[in-house]
Design an enzyme around this catalytic site. Structure first.
Site, PDB file in Angstrom:
ATOM      1  N   CYS A   1      -3.442   3.333   9.702  1.00  0.00           N
ATOM      2  CA  CYS A   1      -3.840   3.739   8.340  1.00  0.00           C
ATOM      3  C   CYS A   1      -5.346   3.940   8.235  1.00  0.00           C
ATOM      4  CB  CYS A   1      -3.364   2.702   7.337  1.00  0.00           C
ATOM      5  SG  CYS A   1      -4.043   1.067   7.645  1.00  0.00           S
TER       6      CYS A   1
ATOM      7  N   ASP B   1      -2.313  -1.820  12.249  1.00  0.00           N
ATOM      8  CA  ASP B   1      -3.336  -1.945  11.196  1.00  0.00           C
ATOM      9  C   ASP B   1      -4.221  -3.125  11.590  1.00  0.00           C
ATOM     10  OD1 ASP B   1      -4.783  -1.818   8.812  1.00  0.00           O
ATOM     11  OD2 ASP B   1      -3.272  -2.882   7.629  1.00  0.00           O
TER      12      ASP B   1
ATOM     13  N   HIS C   1       0.868  -1.185   0.000  1.00  0.00           N
ATOM     14  CA  HIS C   1       0.000   0.000   0.000  1.00  0.00           C
ATOM     15  C   HIS C   1       0.908   1.239   0.000  1.00  0.00           C
ATOM     16  CE1 HIS C   1      -3.466   2.388   0.339  1.00  0.00           C
ATOM     17  NE2 HIS C   1      -3.872   2.121   1.562  1.00  0.00           N
TER      18      HIS C   1
ATOM     19  N   ARG D   1      -2.996  11.721   3.046  1.00  0.00           N
ATOM     20  CA  ARG D   1      -3.177  10.895   1.847  1.00  0.00           C
ATOM     21  C   ARG D   1      -3.396  11.790   0.640  1.00  0.00           C
ATOM     22  NH1 ARG D   1      -4.855   5.694   2.118  1.00  0.00           N
ATOM     23  NH2 ARG D   1      -4.311   5.836  -0.084  1.00  0.00           N
TER      24      ARG D   1
END
Ligand code: CP
Ligand code: NVA
Length: 305
Positions: free
Chosen positions: A264, A224, A129, A292
């Protein structure tokens, strides 16, 4: 010049990564300067898995830079009925200037990128990612200035997010410590490559099953979800395997006093992160999510302008 893709953080040299992060900070500071960077550009955003942040941040980034974003769900494209990703990449390249895709197997991404004549961006695969890692590093730099020499502790599943974080952290000279249950370690090839990078930058990589080993004295605490998209059938089993692999009060107490807490998102309070950690004063998760958009603006400008 041949087109550049962004499928892995490792597609960027250390210098390119730093330059991109500088640009991301600039774009955040002066968004108007990027306003027309994508004028006349068409960007396809394909999602074969759900998304909130990636989808919206890319769409807003493209639009606010004067481009046009086409958000395409995998199940509404012929790809969902068996058309190959490579044919899809060839055809879309005739219409658009860039293809951003979130998919399952990383091989699908590689196949698409090799068929497409326009830049392809990995918006999350089962392996990595990288767009998340750009925003993560931007956030760490906002909080800690120079990340080199700092300890980044990742606790949980050795998954896509962990892999990209390991690449980005070691490229910036961080000491990356990853704590996972046995059998859920990061990919061995990724870990080996990150160790090579770390040897070059003065960072390091430690993979352990002991949470305290990772978080003690850490400057950054990161986690995560225990079950990623596509692993829904394993959710219950993982809930028991991953007990204790969390960023919680114990981890906060062991970390540096000024450690920051990152995730995230989406998060599961009470599983990989406690409510007091994610909602407490050390959490930077909302800035991280916002970044982001800024980091992706810098990325798109770099790939397309
Ligand atoms: N962090 C992240 O990629 O979030 P989404 O799944 O909502 O895009
Ligand atoms: N590891 C998670 C990240 C979500 C942004 C997943 O792949 O579902």
């Amino acid at each position: 010049m041949s087109k550049r893709d962004f499928l892995s953080v490792d597609d960027l040299s250390i210098e390119e990564l730093k330059e991109l992060l500088d640009r991301a900070a600039e774009v955040k500071d002066k968004p108007n300067k990027a306003a027309e960077t994508l004028a006349g550009k068409q960007v396809a955003l394909i999602f074969e898995k759900p998304s909130t942040r990636t989808r919206v941040s890319f769409e807003v980034a493209v639009t606010s830079m004067g481009g046009h974003a086409l958000v395409l769900r995998g199940d509404e494209l012929q790809i969902g009925r068996g058309e190959t990703v490579s044919d899809t990449g060839t055809v879309l390249s005739r219409f658009v200037d860039c293809i951003v895709i979130r998919t399952f197997g990383h091989d699908r991404l590689l196949e698409l990128a090799s068929a497409a004549s326009v830049p392809v961006v990995n918006a999350l695969s089962d392996l990595s990612h990288p767009c998340q890692a750009l925003a993560d590093m931007q956030t760490i730099m906002e909080q800690k200035k120079d990340p080199a020499g700092m300890v980044l502790a990742y606790v949980g599943d050795g998954n896509n997010v962990a892999h990209s974080l390991m690449f980005a952290g070691t490229k910036l000279g961080m000491h990356v410590r990853v704590a996972t249950p046995g059998g859920h370690q990061p990919d061995a090839v990724v870990a080996e490559r990150c160790a090579q990078i770390a040897a070059e930058t003065g960072g390091s990589v430690v993979v352990t099953t002991v949470v305290a080993e990772a978080v003690t004295g850490a400057d950054v605490l990161y986690t995560d979800v225990w079950a990623s998209m596509g692993q829904e059938a394993e959710t219950e089993r993982r809930r028991s395997t991953f007990q204790g692999y969390s960023i919680d009060r114990t981890a906060l107490d062991l970390a540096a006093d000024d450690a920051i807490v990152m995730h995230c998102l989406p998060a599961h309070r009470g599983e990989e992160i406690s409510a007091d950690a994610i909602d407490g004063p050390q959490s930077v998760v909302w800035d991280q999510a916002e970044n982001r958009m800024h980091a992706q603006k810098a990325l798109l400008a770099w790939l397309l302008a």
